[in-house]
Design a protein around this motif. Structure first.
Motif, PDB file in Angstrom:
ATOM      1  N   ARG A 117       0.872  -1.170   0.000  1.00  0.00           N
ATOM      2  CA  ARG A 117       0.000   0.000   0.000  1.00  0.00           C
ATOM      3  C   ARG A 117       0.902   1.210   0.000  1.00  0.00           C
ATOM      4  NH1 ARG A 117      -4.212   0.072   4.441  1.00  0.00           N
ATOM      5  NH2 ARG A 117      -3.883   2.105   5.246  1.00  0.00           N
ATOM      6  N   ILE A 118       0.765   2.043  -1.015  1.00  0.00           N
ATOM      7  CA  ILE A 118       1.583   3.245  -1.149  1.00  0.00           C
ATOM      8  C   ILE A 118       0.673   4.431  -0.861  1.00  0.00           C
ATOM      9  CG2 ILE A 118       3.023   4.621  -2.681  1.00  0.00           C
ATOM     10  CD1 ILE A 118       3.332   2.000  -4.384  1.00  0.00           C
ATOM     11  N   VAL A 119       1.061   5.276   0.076  1.00  0.00           N
ATOM     12  CA  VAL A 119       0.230   6.404   0.467  1.00  0.00           C
ATOM     13  C   VAL A 119       1.049   7.687   0.364  1.00  0.00           C
ATOM     14  CG1 VAL A 119      -1.165   7.399   2.317  1.00  0.00           C
ATOM     15  CG2 VAL A 119      -1.025   4.921   2.086  1.00  0.00           C
ATOM     16  N   SER A 120       0.532   8.644  -0.375  1.00  0.00           N
ATOM     17  CA  SER A 120       1.141   9.968  -0.452  1.00  0.00           C
ATOM     18  C   SER A 120       0.409  10.861   0.533  1.00  0.00           C
ATOM     19  CB  SER A 120       0.998  10.522  -1.883  1.00  0.00           C
ATOM     20  OG  SER A 120       1.381  11.875  -1.927  1.00  0.00           O
ATOM     21  N   VAL A 121       1.141  11.416   1.490  1.00  0.00           N
ATOM     22  CA  VAL A 121       0.515  12.249   2.516  1.00  0.00           C
ATOM     23  C   VAL A 121       1.185  13.608   2.573  1.00  0.00           C
ATOM     24  CG1 VAL A 121      -0.217  10.294   3.927  1.00  0.00           C
ATOM     25  CG2 VAL A 121       1.989  11.352   4.358  1.00  0.00           C
ATOM     26  N   GLN A 122       0.428  14.567   3.032  1.00  0.00           N
ATOM     27  CA  GLN A 122       0.956  15.907   3.228  1.00  0.00           C
ATOM     28  C   GLN A 122       1.002  16.161   4.724  1.00  0.00           C
ATOM     29  OE1 GLN A 122      -1.401  18.869   1.332  1.00  0.00           O
ATOM     30  NE2 GLN A 122      -0.096  20.544   1.929  1.00  0.00           N
ATOM     31  N   GLY A 123       2.101  16.670   5.216  1.00  0.00           N
ATOM     32  CA  GLY A 123       2.166  17.020   6.623  1.00  0.00           C
ATOM     33  C   GLY A 123       3.375  16.529   7.389  1.00  0.00           C
ATOM     34  N   PRO A 124       3.766  15.234   7.253  1.00  0.00           N
ATOM     35  CA  PRO A 124       4.896  14.771   8.074  1.00  0.00           C
ATOM     36  C   PRO A 124       6.174  15.526   7.749  1.00  0.00           C
ATOM     37  CG  PRO A 124       3.809  12.913   7.030  1.00  0.00           C
ATOM     38  CD  PRO A 124       3.223  14.152   6.443  1.00  0.00           C
ATOM     39  N   GLN A 125       6.932  15.792   8.766  1.00  0.00           N
ATOM     40  CA  GLN A 125       8.199  16.484   8.609  1.00  0.00           C
ATOM     41  C   GLN A 125       9.278  15.744   9.395  1.00  0.00           C
ATOM     42  OE1 GLN A 125       8.728  19.422   6.807  1.00  0.00           O
ATOM     43  NE2 GLN A 125       6.638  19.117   6.116  1.00  0.00           N
ATOM     44  N   VAL A 185      12.489  15.806  11.480  1.00  0.00           N
ATOM     45  CA  VAL A 185      13.164  16.787  12.319  1.00  0.00           C
ATOM     46  C   VAL A 185      14.494  16.169  12.709  1.00  0.00           C
ATOM     47  CG1 VAL A 185      13.052  18.176  14.418  1.00  0.00           C
ATOM     48  CG2 VAL A 185      10.942  17.609  13.180  1.00  0.00           C
ATOM     49  N   GLY A 186      15.543  16.577  12.001  1.00  0.00           N
ATOM     50  CA  GLY A 186      16.847  15.977  12.233  1.00  0.00           C
ATOM     51  C   GLY A 186      16.833  14.509  11.858  1.00  0.00           C
ATOM     52  N   ARG A 187      17.569  13.713  12.615  1.00  0.00           N
ATOM     53  CA  ARG A 187      17.644  12.273  12.343  1.00  0.00           C
ATOM     54  C   ARG A 187      16.879  11.453  13.380  1.00  0.00           C
ATOM     55  NH1 ARG A 187      21.959  10.796   8.857  1.00  0.00           N
ATOM     56  NH2 ARG A 187      21.954   8.747   9.831  1.00  0.00           N
ATOM     57  N   GLN A 188      16.314  12.122  14.359  1.00  0.00           N
ATOM     58  CA  GLN A 188      15.738  11.394  15.480  1.00  0.00           C
ATOM     59  C   GLN A 188      14.221  11.514  15.619  1.00  0.00           C
ATOM     60  OE1 GLN A 188      17.622   9.422  17.444  1.00  0.00           O
ATOM     61  NE2 GLN A 188      19.327   9.924  16.114  1.00  0.00           N
ATOM     62  N   GLN A 189      13.590  12.396  14.862  1.00  0.00           N
ATOM     63  CA  GLN A 189      12.181  12.661  15.126  1.00  0.00           C
ATOM     64  C   GLN A 189      11.403  12.870  13.834  1.00  0.00           C
ATOM     65  OE1 GLN A 189      11.668  15.994  17.720  1.00  0.00           O
ATOM     66  NE2 GLN A 189       9.472  15.794  17.800  1.00  0.00           N
ATOM     67  N   LEU A 190      10.177  12.371  13.814  1.00  0.00           N
ATOM     68  CA  LEU A 190       9.265  12.546  12.697  1.00  0.00           C
ATOM     69  C   LEU A 190       7.963  13.108  13.247  1.00  0.00           C
ATOM     70  CD1 LEU A 190       8.536  11.987   9.682  1.00  0.00           C
ATOM     71  CD2 LEU A 190       7.734   9.754  10.435  1.00  0.00           C
ATOM     72  N   GLU A 191       7.563  14.286  12.770  1.00  0.00           N
ATOM     73  CA  GLU A 191       6.284  14.872  13.171  1.00  0.00           C
ATOM     74  C   GLU A 191       5.219  14.365  12.216  1.00  0.00           C
ATOM     75  OE1 GLU A 191       6.730  19.101  13.195  1.00  0.00           O
ATOM     76  OE2 GLU A 191       8.101  19.072  14.889  1.00  0.00           O
ATOM     77  N   LEU A 192       4.049  13.951  12.731  1.00  0.00           N
ATOM     78  CA  LEU A 192       3.073  13.261  11.912  1.00  0.00           C
ATOM     79  C   LEU A 192       1.687  13.887  11.762  1.00  0.00           C
ATOM     80  CD1 LEU A 192       3.819   9.596  12.952  1.00  0.00           C
ATOM     81  CD2 LEU A 192       4.253  10.653  10.753  1.00  0.00           C
ATOM     82  N   PRO A 193       1.541  15.176  11.620  1.00  0.00           N
ATOM     83  CA  PRO A 193       0.212  15.679  11.249  1.00  0.00           C
ATOM     84  C   PRO A 193       0.040  15.425   9.754  1.00  0.00           C
ATOM     85  CG  PRO A 193       1.736  17.497  11.422  1.00  0.00           C
ATOM     86  CD  PRO A 193       2.491  16.241  11.798  1.00  0.00           C
ATOM     87  N   ILE A 194      -0.867  14.515   9.356  1.00  0.00           N
ATOM     88  CA  ILE A 194      -0.914  14.110   7.951  1.00  0.00           C
ATOM     89  C   ILE A 194      -2.270  14.352   7.301  1.00  0.00           C
ATOM     90  CG2 ILE A 194       0.873  12.361   8.220  1.00  0.00           C
ATOM     91  CD1 ILE A 194      -1.330  10.251   8.147  1.00  0.00           C
ATOM     92  N   GLN A 195      -2.223  14.561   6.014  1.00  0.00           N
ATOM     93  CA  GLN A 195      -3.404  14.619   5.164  1.00  0.00           C
ATOM     94  C   GLN A 195      -3.092  13.748   3.948  1.00  0.00           C
ATOM     95  OE1 GLN A 195      -4.331  18.519   3.690  1.00  0.00           O
ATOM     96  NE2 GLN A 195      -5.950  17.768   2.380  1.00  0.00           N
ATOM     97  N   VAL A 196      -3.900  12.724   3.697  1.00  0.00           N
ATOM     98  CA  VAL A 196      -3.644  11.806   2.594  1.00  0.00           C
ATOM     99  C   VAL A 196      -3.941  12.508   1.271  1.00  0.00           C
ATOM    100  CG1 VAL A 196      -4.316   9.629   1.499  1.00  0.00           C
ATOM    101  CG2 VAL A 196      -4.135   9.778   3.995  1.00  0.00           C
TER     102      VAL A 196
END
Length: 87
Positions: free
Chosen positions: A55-63, A65-76
Motif C-alpha cells: 500500500r503506497i500512500v502519499s501524505v501531506q504534513g509529516p516532517q 526533524v533531524g535524524r531522530q524525530q518525525l512529526e506526523l500531522p498528515i493529510q492523505v
C-alpha cells in the motif's frame, strides 16, 4: 516500513516544465504532489515486477526533524493498493 522524503521536488518540476513554467511552481503546480505521483507510478510498476504487494500512500504534513524525530500531522493526498493479478 519505508519513508521516502523527496528533498528536491521543486528542482525536479522546474527541470520538467522549463523556465516559462517556473513561475507557476507553488501557485498552480504542487511540486511535491507531482513528484510523488510519478514516484508512486514507478514504485507500483517495480513492485508488480518483483511480486510485491503493498500500500503506497502519499501524505501531506509529516516532517523529518533531524535524524531522530518525525512529526506526523498528515493529510492523505493519494493512496494506491498494489495487488498481483492471479493468472
Amino acid at each position: 516500513m519505508l519513508i521516502i522524503e523527496v528533498t528536491n521536488a521543486r528542482e525536479v518540476v522546474r527541470q520538467r516544465i522549463g523556465r516559462l513554467g517556473e513561475r507557476l511552481i507553488g501557485r498552480v503546480v504542487d511540486p511535491e504532489a507531482q513528484v510523488e505521483k510519478a514516484l508512486i507510478q514507478e514504485l507500483e510498476t517495480a513492485f508488480k515486477e518483483f511480486g510485491i504487494e503493498a500500500r503506497i500512500v502519499s501524505v501531506q504534513g509529516p516532517q523529518l526533524v533531524g535524524r531522530q524525530q518525525l512529526e506526523l500531522p498528515i493529510q492523505v493526498r493519494e493512496e494506491r493498493d498494489v495487488r498481483l493479478i492471479d493468472a
